[in-house]
Write an enzyme that holds these catalytic residues in place. Sequence first.
Site, PDB file in Angstrom:
ATOM      1  N   ASP A   1       0.825  -1.201   0.000  1.00 36.67           N
ATOM      2  CA  ASP A   1       0.000   0.000   0.000  1.00 36.67           C
ATOM      3  C   ASP A   1       0.867   1.261   0.000  1.00 36.67           C
ATOM      4  OD1 ASP A   1      -2.311   1.450   0.003  1.00 36.67           O
ATOM      5  OD2 ASP A   1      -2.944   0.906   2.028  1.00 36.67           O
TER       6      ASP A   1
ATOM      7  N   ARG B   1       0.024   8.568 -10.413  1.00 32.62           N
ATOM      8  CA  ARG B   1      -0.034   7.396  -9.544  1.00 32.62           C
ATOM      9  C   ARG B   1       0.725   6.195 -10.120  1.00 32.62           C
ATOM     10  NH1 ARG B   1      -3.666   7.098  -5.731  1.00 32.62           N
ATOM     11  NH2 ARG B   1      -3.916   4.880  -6.067  1.00 32.62           N
TER      12      ARG B   1
ATOM     13  N   HIS C   1       3.250   2.959  -8.850  1.00 33.38           N
ATOM     14  CA  HIS C   1       3.091   1.514  -9.072  1.00 33.38           C
ATOM     15  C   HIS C   1       4.366   0.944  -9.718  1.00 33.38           C
ATOM     16  CE1 HIS C   1      -0.974   1.776  -7.791  1.00 33.38           C
ATOM     17  NE2 HIS C   1      -1.455   2.351  -8.879  1.00 33.38           N
TER      18      HIS C   1
ATOM     19  N   ASN D   1     -10.600  -2.705  -6.437  1.00 32.39           N
ATOM     20  CA  ASN D   1      -9.764  -1.815  -7.258  1.00 32.39           C
ATOM     21  C   ASN D   1     -10.366  -1.516  -8.634  1.00 32.39           C
ATOM     22  OD1 ASN D   1      -6.607  -3.119  -5.956  1.00 32.39           O
ATOM     23  ND2 ASN D   1      -7.767  -1.321  -5.323  1.00 32.39           N
ATOM     24  N   TRP D   2     -11.425  -2.261  -9.035  1.00 32.42           N
ATOM     25  CA  TRP D   2     -12.105  -1.955 -10.307  1.00 32.42           C
ATOM     26  C   TRP D   2     -12.733  -0.570 -10.254  1.00 32.42           C
ATOM     27  CZ3 TRP D   2     -11.063  -4.803 -14.399  1.00 32.42           C
ATOM     28  CH2 TRP D   2     -10.768  -6.148 -14.240  1.00 32.42           C
TER      29      TRP D   2
ATOM     30  N   ARG E   1     -11.279   2.087  -9.575  1.00 37.40           N
ATOM     31  CA  ARG E   1     -10.274   3.114  -9.916  1.00 37.40           C
ATOM     32  C   ARG E   1     -10.432   3.555 -11.373  1.00 37.40           C
ATOM     33  NH1 ARG E   1      -4.888   2.303  -6.428  1.00 37.40           N
ATOM     34  NH2 ARG E   1      -5.978   1.761  -4.521  1.00 37.40           N
TER      35      ARG E   1
HETATM   36  C1  FPP Z   1      -1.838   0.052  -3.432  1.00 40.10           C
HETATM   37  O1  FPP Z   1      -1.342   1.360  -3.451  1.00 40.10           O
HETATM   38  C2  FPP Z   1      -1.298  -0.704  -4.546  1.00 40.10           C
HETATM   39  C3  FPP Z   1      -2.026  -1.292  -5.519  1.00 40.10           C
HETATM   40  C4  FPP Z   1      -3.487  -1.236  -5.587  1.00 40.10           C
HETATM   41  C5  FPP Z   1      -1.384  -2.003  -6.632  1.00 40.10           C
HETATM   42  C6  FPP Z   1      -0.185  -2.809  -6.297  1.00 40.10           C
HETATM   43  C7  FPP Z   1       0.601  -2.928  -7.508  1.00 40.10           C
HETATM   44  C8  FPP Z   1       1.939  -2.860  -7.599  1.00 40.10           C
HETATM   45  C9  FPP Z   1       2.875  -2.792  -6.464  1.00 40.10           C
HETATM   46  C10 FPP Z   1       2.473  -2.784  -8.968  1.00 40.10           C
HETATM   47  C11 FPP Z   1       3.245  -3.894  -9.439  1.00 40.10           C
HETATM   48  C12 FPP Z   1       2.883  -5.227  -8.934  1.00 40.10           C
HETATM   49  C13 FPP Z   1       3.534  -6.321  -9.324  1.00 40.10           C
HETATM   50  C14 FPP Z   1       3.174  -7.618  -8.752  1.00 40.10           C
HETATM   51  C15 FPP Z   1       4.594  -6.267 -10.317  1.00 40.10           C
HETATM   52  P1  FPP Z   1      -2.361   2.554  -3.677  1.00 40.10           P
HETATM   53  O2  FPP Z   1      -2.403   2.840  -5.119  1.00 40.10           O
HETATM   54  O3  FPP Z   1      -3.681   2.206  -3.051  1.00 40.10           O
HETATM   55  O4  FPP Z   1      -1.676   3.711  -2.881  1.00 40.10           O
HETATM   56  P2  FPP Z   1      -2.372   4.915  -2.111  1.00 40.10           P
HETATM   57  O5  FPP Z   1      -3.156   4.305  -0.968  1.00 40.10           O
HETATM   58  O6  FPP Z   1      -1.218   5.719  -1.653  1.00 40.10           O
HETATM   59  O7  FPP Z   1      -3.248   5.623  -3.102  1.00 40.10           O
END
Ligand code: FPP
Length: 231
Positions: A16, A29, A33, A64-65, A67
Amino acid sequence: MEANPKIPQHVTIIMDGNGRWAKSRGHERLVGHKEGAESVRACLELAVELKIKYLSLFAFSTENWGRPEQEIQGLWSLLLEYINKETPYMLENHVRFMVAGNVEQLPEYLRIAIRDVTEATAASDGTTLVLMLNYSGKWDIVQAANRFAQENPGRQMSWEDMDSYLATSGIPDPDLLIRTSGEERISNYMLWQTAYTEFYFTDILWPDFRKPEFRCALEAYSKRERRFGKL
Ligand code: FPP
């Protein structure tokens, strides 16, 4: 030889904080990732080094859909890139790749890449990397119960039945769950499987969670006393 009880057999991570990491640097964002994918590489390397048997990562939840489409498509592309780039590393280091979740809803090109890397690494006997994709704990329990009822009409379900119908069937329950970015919630993740899991929360954002941070979490775990409800 018995496995070292100080080293968890299964570590699961709620990755996260990618968005906040990017925002604080004035980036989109997706940049967060991308940097998060580097943390995935680093953590997998340490898991391999320490012979952690299972590393599972919450990469995309059923929620997450909600988003923006652009972010979702960006995540699929990033996953494809990750699989293509990391397959040679996985093969060289005996990493077995698996996915758990509702894969049918993913784009076809990604499903093909997942199928190929899963097949290519199926015989690997080192660390198993499990990407939890289009996954949620409630979805998992409901799909397990429905499938069980369909295949076993009139029979009562046992704990063992539930274990074997969940998307994580065959994978031991996590010993350690890590969540980054200061959030201290389970967020509809592995609800059944974390009944006796040790939780470790850190304020560090996922893109900054690399080997030293992972080692800290493992160090904290090694000091926990686990009693599983017994004395
Ligand atoms: C949460 O951070 C993260 C995700 C929903 C996606 C996780 C994906 C990756 C780490 C990318 C690559 C993955 C692999 C397996 C190669 P957030 O976007 O919710 O962060 P925030 O809470 O700060 O908005």
